[in-house]
Design a protein around this motif. Structure first.
Motif, PDB file in Angstrom:
ATOM      1  N   SER A  17     -14.812-103.901  69.717  1.00  0.00           N
ATOM      2  CA  SER A  17     -16.191-104.280  70.070  1.00  0.00           C
ATOM      3  C   SER A  17     -16.242-105.012  71.408  1.00  0.00           C
ATOM      4  N   ARG A  18     -15.257-105.876  71.674  1.00  0.00           N
ATOM      5  CA  ARG A  18     -15.197-106.583  72.972  1.00  0.00           C
ATOM      6  C   ARG A  18     -15.014-105.585  74.109  1.00  0.00           C
ATOM      7  N   VAL A  19     -14.128-104.625  73.912  1.00  0.00           N
ATOM      8  CA  VAL A  19     -13.893-103.617  74.952  1.00  0.00           C
ATOM      9  C   VAL A  19     -15.152-102.777  75.143  1.00  0.00           C
ATOM     10  N   VAL A  32      -6.555-101.570  75.867  1.00  0.00           N
ATOM     11  CA  VAL A  32      -7.873-101.149  76.361  1.00  0.00           C
ATOM     12  C   VAL A  32      -8.013 -99.638  76.217  1.00  0.00           C
ATOM     13  N   GLY A  33      -6.966 -98.898  76.586  1.00  0.00           N
ATOM     14  CA  GLY A  33      -6.995 -97.439  76.461  1.00  0.00           C
ATOM     15  C   GLY A  33      -7.195 -96.991  75.029  1.00  0.00           C
ATOM     16  N   GLN A  34      -6.556 -97.665  74.091  1.00  0.00           N
ATOM     17  CA  GLN A  34      -6.720 -97.310  72.684  1.00  0.00           C
ATOM     18  C   GLN A  34      -8.143 -97.585  72.205  1.00  0.00           C
ATOM     19  N   ALA A  35      -8.722 -98.692  72.649  1.00  0.00           N
ATOM     20  CA  ALA A  35     -10.107 -98.999  72.279  1.00  0.00           C
ATOM     21  C   ALA A  35     -11.062 -97.985  72.903  1.00  0.00           C
ATOM     22  N   CYS A  36     -10.783 -97.577  74.142  1.00  0.00           N
ATOM     23  CA  CYS A  36     -11.613 -96.541  74.775  1.00  0.00           C
ATOM     24  C   CYS A  36     -11.531 -95.245  73.970  1.00  0.00           C
ATOM     25  N   GLY A  37     -10.329 -94.884  73.538  1.00  0.00           N
ATOM     26  CA  GLY A  37     -10.153 -93.663  72.761  1.00  0.00           C
ATOM     27  C   GLY A  37     -10.841 -93.705  71.403  1.00  0.00           C
ATOM     28  N   ALA A  38     -11.056 -94.913  70.885  1.00  0.00           N
ATOM     29  CA  ALA A  38     -11.727 -95.079  69.592  1.00  0.00           C
ATOM     30  C   ALA A  38     -13.246 -95.204  69.729  1.00  0.00           C
ATOM     31  N   ASN A  39     -13.760 -95.154  70.957  1.00  0.00           N
ATOM     32  CA  ASN A  39     -15.193 -95.301  71.207  1.00  0.00           C
ATOM     33  C   ASN A  39     -15.961 -94.192  70.478  1.00  0.00           C
ATOM     34  N   PRO A  40     -16.835 -94.557  69.536  1.00  0.00           N
ATOM     35  CA  PRO A  40     -17.564 -93.543  68.779  1.00  0.00           C
ATOM     36  C   PRO A  40     -18.781 -92.967  69.508  1.00  0.00           C
TER      37      PRO A  40
END
Length: 156
Positions: A74-76, A105-113
């Motif tokens: 959520s922060r990312v 950060v890359g993993q959070a971007c990849g999880a962006n729904p």
């Protein structure tokens, strides 16, 4: 997958998911996937705002979102929404700002729904394009290139 709308874009058909009160997900479906008219008020708003973005790359989305992720994700995702259209940041720059590691950060971007609306395409590798939608080749990178090129244009 149940979509409340399927919106045709130049790079894919966008599968729009809502919970009736907010946007919950956006999938990139293959070109040629049948279009589906909006089935609820929120999906109608999403389609309208996507059309505005395609006409004007400086358009700012203003939609109710229902995001389900970790506190870190959520922060990312919040930080991604602050990168202006036409601008980019590297994974490292974003990681420094959030006091974390570029890979996280890359993993959070990849999880962006909700890609496009939460603009993870604006985050690049230090030495190139980087990944998109958990991919480092193929159609996802073509979509990322299209979005970045679109945002470099001035509105008509």
């Amino acid at each position: 997958m149940t979509y409340q709308a399927r919106f045709p874009a130049p790079f894919a058909v966008l599968g729009i998911m809502t919970d009736g009160t907010a946007l919950t997900g956006l999938d990139f479906l293959p070109p040629g996937t049948p279009v589906l008219a909006p089935q609820d008020v929120i999906s109608r708003q999403v389609c309208s705002q996507l059309q505005a973005y395609l006409a004007d790359p400086l358009f700012c989305f203003d939609l109710p979102l229902a995001l389900h992720g970790t506190v870190f994700q959520s922060r990312v995702w919040q930080a991604l929404r602050q990168i202006p259209s036409g601008s980019t940041q590297s994974y490292g720059e974003l990681a420094n700002r959030l006091h974390t590691a570029p890979r996280a950060v890359g993993q959070a971007c990849g999880a962006n729904p909700i890609p496009v609306i939460i603009p993870c395409h604006r985050v690049l590798a230090r030495d190139g394009l980087g990944g998109f939608m958990n991919s480092t080749s193929g159609d996802p990178l073509a979509i990322k290139r299209w979005l970045l090129q679109h945002e470099r244009r001035q509105p008509a």
